[in-house]
Design a protein around this motif. Structure first.
Motif, short mmCIF file in Angstrom:
data_model
loop_
_atom_site.label_atom_id
_atom_site.label_comp_id
_atom_site.label_asym_id
_atom_site.label_seq_id
_atom_site.Cartn_x
_atom_site.Cartn_y
_atom_site.Cartn_z
N HIS A 94 0.83 -1.21 0.00
CA HIS A 94 0.00 0.00 0.00
C HIS A 94 0.86 1.25 0.00
N ARG A 95 2.02 1.18 0.63
CA ARG A 95 2.90 2.35 0.74
C ARG A 95 3.46 2.79 -0.61
N VAL A 96 3.52 1.89 -1.57
CA VAL A 96 4.05 2.27 -2.89
C VAL A 96 2.98 2.20 -3.98
N PRO A 106 8.01 11.64 -24.34
CA PRO A 106 7.81 10.73 -23.20
C PRO A 106 9.09 10.42 -22.44
N LEU A 107 10.16 10.10 -23.17
CA LEU A 107 11.39 9.71 -22.49
C LEU A 107 12.04 10.90 -21.78
N ALA A 108 11.97 12.07 -22.39
CA ALA A 108 12.52 13.26 -21.74
C ALA A 108 11.77 13.56 -20.45
N ALA A 109 10.45 13.38 -20.47
CA ALA A 109 9.65 13.62 -19.27
C ALA A 109 10.00 12.62 -18.17
N LEU A 110 10.17 11.36 -18.54
CA LEU A 110 10.51 10.33 -17.55
C LEU A 110 11.91 10.56 -16.98
N ARG A 111 12.84 10.94 -17.84
CA ARG A 111 14.20 11.24 -17.37
C ARG A 111 14.19 12.40 -16.39
N ARG A 112 13.50 13.47 -16.74
CA ARG A 112 13.43 14.65 -15.87
C ARG A 112 12.78 14.30 -14.53
N HIS A 113 11.73 13.48 -14.60
CA HIS A 113 11.02 13.09 -13.38
C HIS A 113 11.91 12.25 -12.46
N PHE A 114 12.67 11.32 -13.03
CA PHE A 114 13.54 10.47 -12.22
C PHE A 114 14.66 11.30 -11.60
N LEU A 115 15.25 12.19 -12.37
CA LEU A 115 16.33 13.04 -11.84
C LEU A 115 15.80 13.97 -10.75
N ALA A 116 14.57 14.46 -10.91
CA ALA A 116 13.97 15.30 -9.87
C ALA A 116 13.75 14.48 -8.60
N GLY A 117 13.39 13.21 -8.76
CA GLY A 117 13.23 12.32 -7.62
C GLY A 117 14.54 12.13 -6.87
N LEU A 118 15.64 11.99 -7.61
CA LEU A 118 16.95 11.88 -6.97
C LEU A 118 17.29 13.16 -6.21
N CYS A 156 15.45 13.23 -3.02
CA CYS A 156 15.61 11.99 -2.25
C CYS A 156 14.29 11.23 -2.09
N ASP A 157 13.53 11.17 -3.16
CA ASP A 157 12.29 10.41 -3.15
C ASP A 157 12.62 8.94 -2.86
N PRO A 158 11.98 8.34 -1.86
CA PRO A 158 12.29 6.94 -1.53
C PRO A 158 12.17 5.98 -2.71
N VAL A 159 11.30 6.30 -3.67
CA VAL A 159 11.10 5.39 -4.79
C VAL A 159 12.35 5.29 -5.67
N THR A 160 13.27 6.27 -5.57
CA THR A 160 14.52 6.21 -6.33
C THR A 160 15.60 5.42 -5.61
N GLY A 161 15.33 5.02 -4.37
CA GLY A 161 16.32 4.30 -3.56
C GLY A 161 17.33 5.20 -2.90
N LEU A 162 17.34 6.49 -3.25
CA LEU A 162 18.34 7.43 -2.73
C LEU A 162 17.78 8.15 -1.50
N ASN A 163 17.68 7.41 -0.41
CA ASN A 163 17.13 7.98 0.82
C ASN A 163 17.69 7.18 2.00
N GLY A 212 13.66 5.09 8.77
CA GLY A 212 12.37 4.46 8.51
C GLY A 212 12.25 3.96 7.09
N VAL A 213 12.77 4.74 6.15
CA VAL A 213 12.75 4.33 4.73
C VAL A 213 13.65 3.11 4.53
N LEU A 214 14.83 3.15 5.15
CA LEU A 214 15.74 2.01 5.04
C LEU A 214 15.11 0.74 5.60
N ALA A 215 14.45 0.87 6.75
CA ALA A 215 13.81 -0.30 7.37
C ALA A 215 12.71 -0.84 6.46
N PHE A 216 11.95 0.06 5.84
CA PHE A 216 10.89 -0.38 4.94
C PHE A 216 11.46 -1.10 3.73
N HIS A 217 12.49 -0.53 3.12
CA HIS A 217 13.09 -1.15 1.93
C HIS A 217 13.75 -2.49 2.27
#
Length: 201
Positions: free
Chosen positions: A63-65, A82-94, A97-104, A108-113
């Motif tokens: 449910h958390r993801v 489409p690909l430019a938008a996805l690239r920009r979105h992923f880099l913005a997540g980094l 530090c969006d947890p979905v990018t793994g860079l967090n 609590g995030v580490l324990a969840f992952h």
């Protein structure tokens, strides 16, 4: 008109409470060591009530993801391609530090992952979530075979990038030490996608 909104908010709060209580127990004791009955008791609801919200034990964690499931499909509409938008979105997540990018490296995030990636049943359920994300993205890209092939590659790249970031963070590296490599890897990966998928790049 306000009553349906109130009911929906209460429903969403119950989803969140049940998921949070379950994840806390799973992190503390292990996913397989905690029964659904224990989760229900800790959340002060009946077992049938819990199952009305979450048909499977694994869903309490996923449910958390779940809100990320159609994210890639939504992002492609933001252009310019489409690909430019996805690239920009992923880099913005980094960057944030969006947890979905793994860079967090929040504990609590580490324990969840660690719970998520360390539990075979949850990994299997996560793949079902990724398949739905892939199907939604494929549809957003046009729905034909080429679009579905592209979606499979894009979702796989995002998954591998996030997993690599999480593995380094879980091994004890700090975000500041990983961020540069994470951004470079993402740029390189999306560059490869652009070269191989000219139709959406």
């Amino acid at each position: 008109m306000s009553e349906p909104g109130l009911r929906e908010r209460k429903k969403q709060r119950m989803f969140q409470v049940l998921s949070d209580v379950a994840i806390e127990l799973f992190v503390e004791k292990g996913f397989d060591a905690v029964s659904v009955a224990e989760v229900a008791a800790a959340a002060e609801v009946s077992k049938p009530t819990l199952f009305r919200y979450f048909p499977a034990k694994e869903d309490l964690v996923l449910h958390r993801v779940a809100d990320h499931e159609g994210e890639a499909a939504r992002v492609v509409a933001q252009g310019p391609t489409p690909l430019a938008a996805l690239r920009r979105h992923f880099l913005a997540g980094l960057e944030r530090c969006d947890p979905v990018t793994g860079l967090n490296d929040d504990p609590g995030v580490l324990a969840f992952h660690t719970l998520l990636y360390g539990t075979p049943a949850l990994v299997a359920r996560l793949h079902t979530h990724l398949e739905r994300s892939e199907a939604a993205l494929g549809q957003a890209l046009g729905g034909d075979l080429d679009a579905r092939l592209a979606a499979g590659q894009i979702i796989a790249v995002q998954r591998v990038l996030a997993l690599e970031n999480w593995r380094r963070i879980a091994a004890g590296e700090r975000v500041a030490a990983v961020r540069g490599d994470a951004v470079a890897a993402a740029e390189r990966a999306f560059g490869v996608l652009a070269a191989g998928l000219p139709g959406i790049a």
